[in-house]
Design an enzyme around this catalytic site. Sequence first.
Site, PDB file in Angstrom:
ATOM      1  N   ARG A 172      11.347  -6.501   4.682  1.00  0.00           N
ATOM      2  CA  ARG A 172      11.262  -5.034   4.563  1.00  0.00           C
ATOM      3  C   ARG A 172      12.293  -4.344   5.456  1.00  0.00           C
ATOM      4  O   ARG A 172      12.497  -4.712   6.603  1.00  0.00           O
ATOM      5  CB  ARG A 172       9.866  -4.540   4.960  1.00  0.00           C
ATOM      6  CG  ARG A 172       9.814  -3.004   4.980  1.00  0.00           C
ATOM      7  CD  ARG A 172       8.424  -2.464   5.083  1.00  0.00           C
ATOM      8  NE  ARG A 172       7.699  -3.005   6.213  1.00  0.00           N
ATOM      9  CZ  ARG A 172       6.398  -2.833   6.381  1.00  0.00           C
ATOM     10  NH1 ARG A 172       5.697  -2.150   5.484  1.00  0.00           N
ATOM     11  NH2 ARG A 172       5.805  -3.342   7.429  1.00  0.00           N
TER      12      ARG A 172
ATOM     13  N   ARG B 165      11.189  -2.590  10.822  1.00  0.00           N
ATOM     14  CA  ARG B 165      10.110  -2.002  11.608  1.00  0.00           C
ATOM     15  C   ARG B 165       9.813  -2.874  12.813  1.00  0.00           C
ATOM     16  O   ARG B 165       9.876  -4.090  12.738  1.00  0.00           O
ATOM     17  CB  ARG B 165       8.858  -1.869  10.719  1.00  0.00           C
ATOM     18  CG  ARG B 165       8.342  -0.452  10.643  1.00  0.00           C
ATOM     19  CD  ARG B 165       7.290  -0.267   9.594  1.00  0.00           C
ATOM     20  NE  ARG B 165       6.019  -0.904   9.909  1.00  0.00           N
ATOM     21  CZ  ARG B 165       4.935  -0.781   9.159  1.00  0.00           C
ATOM     22  NH1 ARG B 165       4.965  -0.041   8.060  1.00  0.00           N
ATOM     23  NH2 ARG B 165       3.813  -1.389   9.481  1.00  0.00           N
TER      24      ARG B 165
ATOM     25  N   LYS C 176       0.832  -1.217   0.000  1.00  0.00           N
ATOM     26  CA  LYS C 176       0.000   0.000   0.000  1.00  0.00           C
ATOM     27  C   LYS C 176       0.863   1.262   0.000  1.00  0.00           C
ATOM     28  O   LYS C 176       0.642   2.182  -0.778  1.00  0.00           O
ATOM     29  CB  LYS C 176      -0.933   0.023   1.239  1.00  0.00           C
ATOM     30  CG  LYS C 176      -1.892  -1.150   1.316  1.00  0.00           C
ATOM     31  CD  LYS C 176      -2.811  -1.053   2.523  1.00  0.00           C
ATOM     32  CE  LYS C 176      -2.111  -1.116   3.864  1.00  0.00           C
ATOM     33  NZ  LYS C 176      -1.449  -2.409   4.148  1.00  0.00           N
TER      34      LYS C 176
ATOM     35  N   ARG D  44      -9.931   0.997   8.473  1.00  0.00           N
ATOM     36  CA  ARG D  44      -9.577  -0.398   8.742  1.00  0.00           C
ATOM     37  C   ARG D  44     -10.679  -1.121   9.493  1.00  0.00           C
ATOM     38  O   ARG D  44     -10.528  -2.298   9.800  1.00  0.00           O
ATOM     39  CB  ARG D  44      -8.340  -0.426   9.622  1.00  0.00           C
ATOM     40  CG  ARG D  44      -7.063  -0.758   8.902  1.00  0.00           C
ATOM     41  CD  ARG D  44      -5.986  -0.544   9.946  1.00  0.00           C
ATOM     42  NE  ARG D  44      -4.814  -1.304   9.760  1.00  0.00           N
ATOM     43  CZ  ARG D  44      -3.729  -0.849   9.136  1.00  0.00           C
ATOM     44  NH1 ARG D  44      -3.728   0.326   8.554  1.00  0.00           N
ATOM     45  NH2 ARG D  44      -2.651  -1.573   9.083  1.00  0.00           N
TER      46      ARG D  44
ATOM     47  N   ARG E 177      -1.152  -8.808  13.112  1.00  0.00           N
ATOM     48  CA  ARG E 177      -1.641  -7.843  12.102  1.00  0.00           C
ATOM     49  C   ARG E 177      -2.491  -8.547  11.037  1.00  0.00           C
ATOM     50  O   ARG E 177      -3.505  -8.013  10.588  1.00  0.00           O
ATOM     51  CB  ARG E 177      -0.451  -7.129  11.453  1.00  0.00           C
ATOM     52  CG  ARG E 177       0.214  -6.125  12.394  1.00  0.00           C
ATOM     53  CD  ARG E 177       1.652  -5.851  12.015  1.00  0.00           C
ATOM     54  NE  ARG E 177       1.793  -5.189  10.748  1.00  0.00           N
ATOM     55  CZ  ARG E 177       2.903  -5.219  10.013  1.00  0.00           C
ATOM     56  NH1 ARG E 177       3.966  -5.902  10.431  1.00  0.00           N
ATOM     57  NH2 ARG E 177       2.955  -4.565   8.887  1.00  0.00           N
TER      58      ARG E 177
END
Length: 204
Positions: A122, A150, A13, A88, A161
Amino acid sequence: MQLVLLGPPGAGKGTVASTVASRTGVHHISTGDLFRAAVKARTALGRRVANLLQSGSLVPDSLTISLVREHLSTLDGREGFILDGFPRTVPQAAALAGFAQIDAAVELIVPEQEVVRRLSGRRTCARCGATFNVASMPANAAIFCAPVQRDDDDPEAIRRRLHAYRAQTTPVLEYYRSTDLLRGIDGTATPNEVADRMQAVLAD
Ligand code: AP5
Ligand code: MG
């Protein structure tokens, strides 16, 4: 163009929204980025949400809705926006309808196995904020950037998540489908191709 961008954690996203925003001049608003900035600056909001972000749980609707409403009120409405990571939950989507007119909700479709692979690899630059993936990171990235992982990209937070997405965000897809605003795009291509697909869908 006033858009909502939906998709599971790691679907891309942020990557596609920033590409489309830089191509078109619309604002890219990521609630995750706004919360992470508040945590880093140790504001009152940041102190309230830090543990939730780290564990991979959603921030309460009331805090999130106020944050987005305030942020949108500061924008020049003519330029448009892409909301990345908001709404969300269905209450967030219903609240958004009360203060902004959404032209389309785009769902990035990426299989769960691929999003887990992307999240595990990531890295984000602590200095310039650029997002990379160890699978595609340029060899010289470590020279120019300070890549860090992260906090919520550890396996337990990723699991939480993904659970939050399935339980609380997939009903938002139905919310936009029922009002004929939902557009789905396949997110398994290069970032530039995914951005092209998003712009093509919006031009239809
Ligand atoms: P948020 O920051 O929104 O996290 P997320 O939804 O879990 O999504 P990510 O940012 O992890 O993934 P992404 O889809 O942006 O993928 P990216 O482009 O980085 O939210 C974080 C937290 O904030 C939440 O858990 C919650 O606590 C809180 N929060 C935020 N909004 C909230 C709300 N509305 N309500 C309540 N709480 C909220 O890409 C991932 C990786 O893949 C990168 O390495 C990238 O380089 C790579 N990649 C991207 N595109 C491609 C591609 N096409 N091909 C190959 N690799 C790719
Ligand atoms: Mg993101």
